[in-house]
Design an enzyme around this catalytic site. Structure first.
Site, PDB file in Angstrom:
ATOM      1  N   ASN A  10      25.234  -3.996   1.407  1.00 49.04           N
ATOM      2  CA  ASN A  10      24.450  -4.534   0.453  1.00 49.04           C
ATOM      3  C   ASN A  10      23.116  -3.981   0.087  1.00 49.04           C
ATOM      4  O   ASN A  10      22.270  -4.187   1.059  1.00 49.04           O
ATOM      5  CB  ASN A  10      24.453  -5.969   0.865  1.00 49.04           C
ATOM      6  CG  ASN A  10      23.658  -6.832  -0.381  1.00 49.04           C
ATOM      7  OD1 ASN A  10      23.326  -6.039  -1.522  1.00 49.04           O
ATOM      8  ND2 ASN A  10      23.196  -8.063  -0.237  1.00 49.04           N
ATOM      9  N   TRP A  11      22.951  -3.160  -0.797  1.00 48.50           N
ATOM     10  CA  TRP A  11      21.688  -2.532  -1.031  1.00 48.50           C
ATOM     11  C   TRP A  11      20.566  -3.377  -1.532  1.00 48.50           C
ATOM     12  O   TRP A  11      19.417  -2.801  -1.923  1.00 48.50           O
ATOM     13  CB  TRP A  11      21.846  -1.264  -1.816  1.00 48.50           C
ATOM     14  CG  TRP A  11      22.549  -0.226  -0.856  1.00 48.50           C
ATOM     15  CD1 TRP A  11      23.134  -0.442   0.324  1.00 48.50           C
ATOM     16  CD2 TRP A  11      22.850   1.026  -1.580  1.00 48.50           C
ATOM     17  NE1 TRP A  11      23.654   0.960   0.513  1.00 48.50           N
ATOM     18  CE2 TRP A  11      23.681   1.986  -0.526  1.00 48.50           C
ATOM     19  CE3 TRP A  11      22.870   1.789  -2.734  1.00 48.50           C
ATOM     20  CZ2 TRP A  11      24.266   3.088  -0.801  1.00 48.50           C
ATOM     21  CZ3 TRP A  11      23.484   2.908  -2.989  1.00 48.50           C
ATOM     22  CH2 TRP A  11      24.254   3.457  -1.930  1.00 48.50           C
ATOM     23  N   GLU A  95      20.561 -15.084  -1.297  1.00 47.37           N
ATOM     24  CA  GLU A  95      19.482 -14.661  -2.112  1.00 47.37           C
ATOM     25  C   GLU A  95      19.766 -15.205  -3.773  1.00 47.37           C
ATOM     26  O   GLU A  95      18.844 -15.717  -4.416  1.00 47.37           O
ATOM     27  CB  GLU A  95      19.116 -13.128  -2.116  1.00 47.37           C
ATOM     28  CG  GLU A  95      18.336 -12.889  -0.773  1.00 47.37           C
ATOM     29  CD  GLU A  95      18.704 -11.540  -0.360  1.00 47.37           C
ATOM     30  OE1 GLU A  95      19.128 -10.415  -0.890  1.00 47.37           O
ATOM     31  OE2 GLU A  95      18.436 -11.286   1.018  1.00 47.37           O
ATOM     32  N   GLU A 165      27.173 -15.448   6.512  1.00 46.63           N
ATOM     33  CA  GLU A 165      25.679 -14.784   6.791  1.00 46.63           C
ATOM     34  C   GLU A 165      24.778 -15.970   7.143  1.00 46.63           C
ATOM     35  O   GLU A 165      24.316 -16.584   5.872  1.00 46.63           O
ATOM     36  CB  GLU A 165      25.252 -14.102   5.243  1.00 46.63           C
ATOM     37  CG  GLU A 165      26.233 -13.026   5.125  1.00 46.63           C
ATOM     38  CD  GLU A 165      25.500 -11.756   4.356  1.00 46.63           C
ATOM     39  OE1 GLU A 165      25.403 -10.799   4.700  1.00 46.63           O
ATOM     40  OE2 GLU A 165      24.955 -12.244   3.206  1.00 46.63           O
ATOM     41  N   GLY A 171      17.730 -10.486   6.981  1.00 52.62           N
ATOM     42  CA  GLY A 171      16.214  -9.790   6.739  1.00 52.62           C
ATOM     43  C   GLY A 171      15.313 -10.279   7.908  1.00 52.62           C
ATOM     44  O   GLY A 171      14.010  -9.856   7.695  1.00 52.62           O
ATOM     45  N   GLY A 229      22.462  -5.239   5.278  1.00 51.99           N
ATOM     46  CA  GLY A 229      21.646  -5.168   4.348  1.00 51.99           C
ATOM     47  C   GLY A 229      20.555  -4.083   4.635  1.00 51.99           C
ATOM     48  O   GLY A 229      21.092  -3.021   4.422  1.00 51.99           O
ATOM     49  N   GLY A 230      19.548  -4.485   5.450  1.00 47.45           N
ATOM     50  CA  GLY A 230      18.324  -3.396   5.622  1.00 47.45           C
ATOM     51  C   GLY A 230      18.928  -2.124   6.160  1.00 47.45           C
ATOM     52  O   GLY A 230      18.742  -0.816   5.771  1.00 47.45           O
TER      53      GLY A 230
HETATM   54  P1  PGA Z   1      20.136  -7.853   6.311  1.00 49.48           P
HETATM   55  O1  PGA Z   1      20.761  -8.483   5.141  1.00 49.48           O
HETATM   56  O2  PGA Z   1      21.415  -6.923   7.177  1.00 49.48           O
HETATM   57  O3  PGA Z   1      18.992  -6.870   5.828  1.00 49.48           O
HETATM   58  O4  PGA Z   1      19.854  -8.980   7.357  1.00 49.48           O
HETATM   59  C1  PGA Z   1      22.135  -8.985   5.123  1.00 49.48           C
HETATM   60  C2  PGA Z   1      22.484  -9.218   3.842  1.00 49.48           C
HETATM   61  O5  PGA Z   1      21.593  -9.816   2.928  1.00 49.48           O
HETATM   62  O6  PGA Z   1      23.676  -9.192   3.284  1.00 49.48           O
END
Ligand code: PGA
Length: 251
Positions: A10-11, A95, A165, A171, A229-230
């Protein structure tokens, strides 16, 4: 049935069209297709056209959609607009829920709209830190799933993925331990099993997944993949996570 892994990146609000295109080309050179391995990236809407059809090994998803087909909804993107550009679509990412105030009802409408137009939704659920500390994790996730999945038709379950999640892990660098993830994944699997017995719906873990913790997380029987994500923004770290999936598939 053998194991299958879904490794998704997930960018979020990162990468221009050009950067996205270069990334997908570079990523495709870093791993080989394997039975049971599905790799997908979720670029911003503006980059979907640029990455379309670049490499059959790299599946493409969108990060959001609106539930109406068209109309006076300034700034929104409809399911038919995504068809042909994205195979998957995230719905209910934390988010979206927290910053953009999407309710479980909104998430459900989006999920049903995605299915209606042939997109494969990835329904994201997860608890906050206060909810976890109050012992409300399973209740929270259960409620999000019940509401998010309301009205899914018999034929649609085959196109569905769930991602657990925990919000406190997104994050933050603090991932759920494999045991913590496993507990929630088992609960999710139990709920899904009660709805569609015998069908194995993929349940991904997301939240600070990195090359260093991905092997241990993916090794859990209840975990069918990761939503990253990251660490998915960098070809080396994302492909290292993919390699860990491949390693476990060939073990
Ligand atoms: P993260 O994000 O790997 O940066 O914790 C995961 C996501 O929000 O899908």
């Amino acid at each position: 049935m053998g194991r299958e892994y879904f490794i998704a990146g997930n960018w979020k609000m990162f990468k221009t069209s050009t950067e996205s295109r270069e990334f997908v080309q570079a990523l495709a050179g870093q791993f080989t297709a394997a039975p049971g391995l599905t790799v997908a990236v979720f670029p911003p809407f503006t980059a979907l056209e640029a990455v379309r059809g670049l490499d059959p090994k790299v599946h493409i998803g969108a990060q959001n959609l609106f539930y109406e087909e068209n109309g006076a909804f300034t700034g929104e993107i409809s399911p038919p607009m995504l068809r042909g550009l994205a195979e998957y679509v995230l719905v209910g990412h934390s988010e979206r829920r927290q910053i953009f105030h999407e309710s479980d009802e909104d998430v459900n409408r989006k999920l049903l709209a995605a299915l209606r137009f042939g997109l494969k939704p990835v329904l994201c659920v997860g608890e906050t830190l206060p909810e976890r500390e109050a012992g409300r994790t399973l209740d929270k996730v259960h409620g999000q799933l019940e509401k998010g999945l309301a009205g899914v038709g018999d034929a649609d379950w085959a196109h569905l993925t769930v991602a657990y999640e925990p919000i406190w892990a997104i994050g933050t660098g603090r991932n759920a331990t494999p045991e913590q993830a496993d507990e929630v994944h088992r609960h999710i699997r139990g709920l899904l099993e009660s709805k569609v017995p015998g069908r194995r719906i993929p349940v991904l873990y997301g939240g600070s997944v990195k090359p260093e913790n991905s092997l241990e997380l993916l090794a859990q029987k209840s975990i069918s993949g990761v939503l990253v994500g990251g660490a998915s923004l960098n070809v080396e770290s994302f492909s290292a996570i993919i390699q860990n999936g491949s390693k476990l598939l060939s073990a």
